[in-house]
Write an enzyme that holds these catalytic residues in place. Sequence first.
Site, PDB file in Angstrom:
ATOM      1  N   CYS A 109     -11.957  -5.699  -8.935  1.00  0.00           N
ATOM      2  CA  CYS A 109     -10.597  -6.274  -8.885  1.00  0.00           C
ATOM      3  C   CYS A 109     -10.599  -7.797  -9.030  1.00  0.00           C
ATOM      4  O   CYS A 109      -9.542  -8.401  -9.207  1.00  0.00           O
ATOM      5  CB  CYS A 109      -9.914  -5.866  -7.593  1.00  0.00           C
ATOM      6  N   HIS A 252      -4.054 -10.437  -6.505  1.00  0.00           N
ATOM      7  CA  HIS A 252      -4.423  -9.058  -6.837  1.00  0.00           C
ATOM      8  C   HIS A 252      -3.527  -8.104  -6.048  1.00  0.00           C
ATOM      9  O   HIS A 252      -3.325  -8.273  -4.841  1.00  0.00           O
ATOM     10  CB  HIS A 252      -5.894  -8.832  -6.496  1.00  0.00           C
ATOM     11  N   ASN A 282      -2.482  -0.116  -7.482  1.00  0.00           N
ATOM     12  CA  ASN A 282      -3.602  -1.032  -7.706  1.00  0.00           C
ATOM     13  C   ASN A 282      -4.267  -0.677  -9.039  1.00  0.00           C
ATOM     14  O   ASN A 282      -4.938   0.351  -9.140  1.00  0.00           O
ATOM     15  CB  ASN A 282      -4.573  -0.886  -6.532  1.00  0.00           C
TER      16      ASN A 282
HETATM   17  O1  UT7 Z   1      -8.545  -3.381  -4.822  1.00  0.00           O
HETATM   18  C1  UT7 Z   1      -9.599  -3.438  -3.906  1.00  0.00           C
HETATM   19  C2  UT7 Z   1      -9.119  -3.933  -2.627  1.00  0.00           C
HETATM   20  N1  UT7 Z   1      -8.645  -2.825  -1.831  1.00  0.00           N
HETATM   21  C3  UT7 Z   1      -7.883  -3.096  -0.786  1.00  0.00           C
HETATM   22  O2  UT7 Z   1      -7.521  -4.217  -0.553  1.00  0.00           O
HETATM   23  C4  UT7 Z   1      -7.507  -1.961   0.126  1.00  0.00           C
HETATM   24  C5  UT7 Z   1      -7.507  -2.477   1.548  1.00  0.00           C
HETATM   25  N2  UT7 Z   1      -7.165  -1.463   2.533  1.00  0.00           N
HETATM   26  C6  UT7 Z   1      -5.893  -1.010   2.684  1.00  0.00           C
HETATM   27  O3  UT7 Z   1      -5.004  -1.418   1.959  1.00  0.00           O
HETATM   28  C7  UT7 Z   1      -5.603  -0.053   3.813  1.00  0.00           C
HETATM   29  O4  UT7 Z   1      -6.721   0.002   4.664  1.00  0.00           O
HETATM   30  C8  UT7 Z   1      -5.248   1.368   3.327  1.00  0.00           C
HETATM   31  C9  UT7 Z   1      -3.873   1.366   2.683  1.00  0.00           C
HETATM   32  C10 UT7 Z   1      -6.288   1.874   2.343  1.00  0.00           C
HETATM   33  C11 UT7 Z   1      -5.197   2.334   4.520  1.00  0.00           C
HETATM   34  O5  UT7 Z   1      -4.256   1.873   5.473  1.00  0.00           O
HETATM   35  P1  UT7 Z   1      -4.650   1.818   7.009  1.00  0.00           P
HETATM   36  O6  UT7 Z   1      -3.464   1.323   7.732  1.00  0.00           O
HETATM   37  O7  UT7 Z   1      -5.918   1.005   7.119  1.00  0.00           O
HETATM   38  O8  UT7 Z   1      -4.872   3.324   7.374  1.00  0.00           O
HETATM   39  P2  UT7 Z   1      -6.193   4.020   7.956  1.00  0.00           P
HETATM   40  O9  UT7 Z   1      -7.249   4.123   6.930  1.00  0.00           O
HETATM   41  O10 UT7 Z   1      -6.532   3.370   9.262  1.00  0.00           O
HETATM   42  O11 UT7 Z   1      -5.657   5.488   8.253  1.00  0.00           O
HETATM   43  C12 UT7 Z   1      -4.668   5.706   9.278  1.00  0.00           C
HETATM   44  C13 UT7 Z   1      -4.318   7.174   9.322  1.00  0.00           C
HETATM   45  C14 UT7 Z   1      -5.516   8.090   9.421  1.00  0.00           C
HETATM   46  O12 UT7 Z   1      -5.154   9.181  10.246  1.00  0.00           O
HETATM   47  P3  UT7 Z   1      -5.602   9.225  11.782  1.00  0.00           P
HETATM   48  O13 UT7 Z   1      -7.091   9.183  11.779  1.00  0.00           O
HETATM   49  O14 UT7 Z   1      -4.989   7.998  12.413  1.00  0.00           O
HETATM   50  O15 UT7 Z   1      -5.017  10.515  12.269  1.00  0.00           O
HETATM   51  C15 UT7 Z   1      -5.714   8.606   8.015  1.00  0.00           C
HETATM   52  O16 UT7 Z   1      -6.339   9.866   7.986  1.00  0.00           O
HETATM   53  O17 UT7 Z   1      -3.657   7.550   8.102  1.00  0.00           O
HETATM   54  C16 UT7 Z   1      -4.311   8.687   7.533  1.00  0.00           C
HETATM   55  N3  UT7 Z   1      -4.165   8.612   6.088  1.00  0.00           N
HETATM   56  C17 UT7 Z   1      -3.139   9.125   5.394  1.00  0.00           C
HETATM   57  N4  UT7 Z   1      -2.054   9.804   5.803  1.00  0.00           N
HETATM   58  C18 UT7 Z   1      -1.164  10.171   4.842  1.00  0.00           C
HETATM   59  C19 UT7 Z   1      -5.019   7.996   5.210  1.00  0.00           C
HETATM   60  N5  UT7 Z   1      -4.550   8.111   3.966  1.00  0.00           N
HETATM   61  C20 UT7 Z   1      -3.377   8.801   4.056  1.00  0.00           C
HETATM   62  C21 UT7 Z   1      -2.435   9.220   3.113  1.00  0.00           C
HETATM   63  N6  UT7 Z   1      -1.360   9.899   3.540  1.00  0.00           N
HETATM   64  N7  UT7 Z   1      -2.559   8.951   1.799  1.00  0.00           N
END
Ligand code: UT7
Length: 330
Positions: A109, A252, A282
């Site tokens: 990215c 980005h 993205n």
């Molecule tokens: O381009 C390269 C750079 N990439 C980035 O900058 C990405 C950076 N990271 C992020 O933007 C965020 O970390 C994400 C959007 C990827 C994830 O958001 P988050 O607030 O960090 O969520 P998380 O990974 O902590 O997941 C929270 C909960 C989990 O459930 P539990 O364990 O709390 O029950 C996940 O299983 O959300 C769940 N979850 C989903 N639920 C519904 C994860 N993905 C999904 C989904 N739909 N698609």
Amino acid sequence: MALVGCGSAVPAASITNQQLSERVDTNDEWIRTRTGIRARRIAGPSESLTCLASRAAQAALDHAGWSPDDVDLILLATSSPDDLFGTAPRVQGTLGARRAVAFDLTAACSGFLFALITASQYLGSGTMKRALVIGADQLSRWVDWDDRSTCVLFGDGAGSVAVEACGAQDNGLLGFRMRSDGSRNGCLTLAQLDKHAPLLGELTAQRGGFAPIQMNGQEVYKFAVREVPAILSELLEATGTAPEQLDWLLLHQANQRILDAVADRFAIDHSQVLSNLALYGNTSAATIPLMLDEAVKDGRVQPGHLLASSGFGAGLSWGAALLRWQGPTD
Ligand code: UT7
């Protein structure tokens, strides 16, 4: 180096969050509130990376008012090439830019920003005059469509900027910074499979092929909200630029929460943060030129505007550039 043209291209098909929830266990509310994404474009069979990158580059060429023979260099930032030997030459062939040398550059990215800075070195040294810098990715090829933690984030697209050598008064790259940290490589990978097949006797040969994208989302999020403000601060300080002097933040497009956090760090109004995540998700190396093209073509970014840009992602890699948009010269 002056920024004198831009262009972009996206696949025709768009998939909404709601549609995606029919395929994987997710929902529109989660995706929208956690990321800002509402839809993403997905390339069809006739939309190869070469095709998208060439369309974006042709649009930048037309916008700059150049002919294909004017181009000395084509740099294609991508992590999803049509050909691992290089996709940029295919783009060169499609454009008919016979004089141009064309090669790929991979920095996920951060790729577009790294490629733009690389092009500036050729133009600044006087060895080349005109370059097309392209950021294009088709990560839909490489996501696991059953992994809801990654598949909802990415989309396909391409963007391009036409840049040319110029005098100091027209310079559009006022400063830059680039960083890598391979010790954190495991946070975000699209890695070669560890698959070997018997060759002769005891000898085996590794088979080509890549595992789908794997990401530790929380680690990458923390990395982005820490490193992007830090590198931008360093750049603004080094160039003697106050945040109030910026017309736009051109970051980005990974997550709206990251865009907002960076803006808040510099007390920049959210209306000055360019964002099209909602429509495209993205698109990796494509996000910055895709966003720039949209904002130039709809008149938000005007000639003379100052933009602070930052790319960040796998590697880990990140960078920043202070840009002044010029637009086509007569
Ligand atoms: O381009 C390269 C750079 N990439 C980035 O900058 C990405 C950076 N990271 C992020 O933007 C965020 O970390 C994400 C959007 C990827 C994830 O958001 P988050 O607030 O960090 O969520 P998380 O990974 O902590 O997941 C929270 C909960 C989990 O459930 P539990 O364990 O709390 O029950 C996940 O299983 O959300 C769940 N979850 C989903 N639920 C519904 C994860 N993905 C999904 C989904 N739909 N698609």
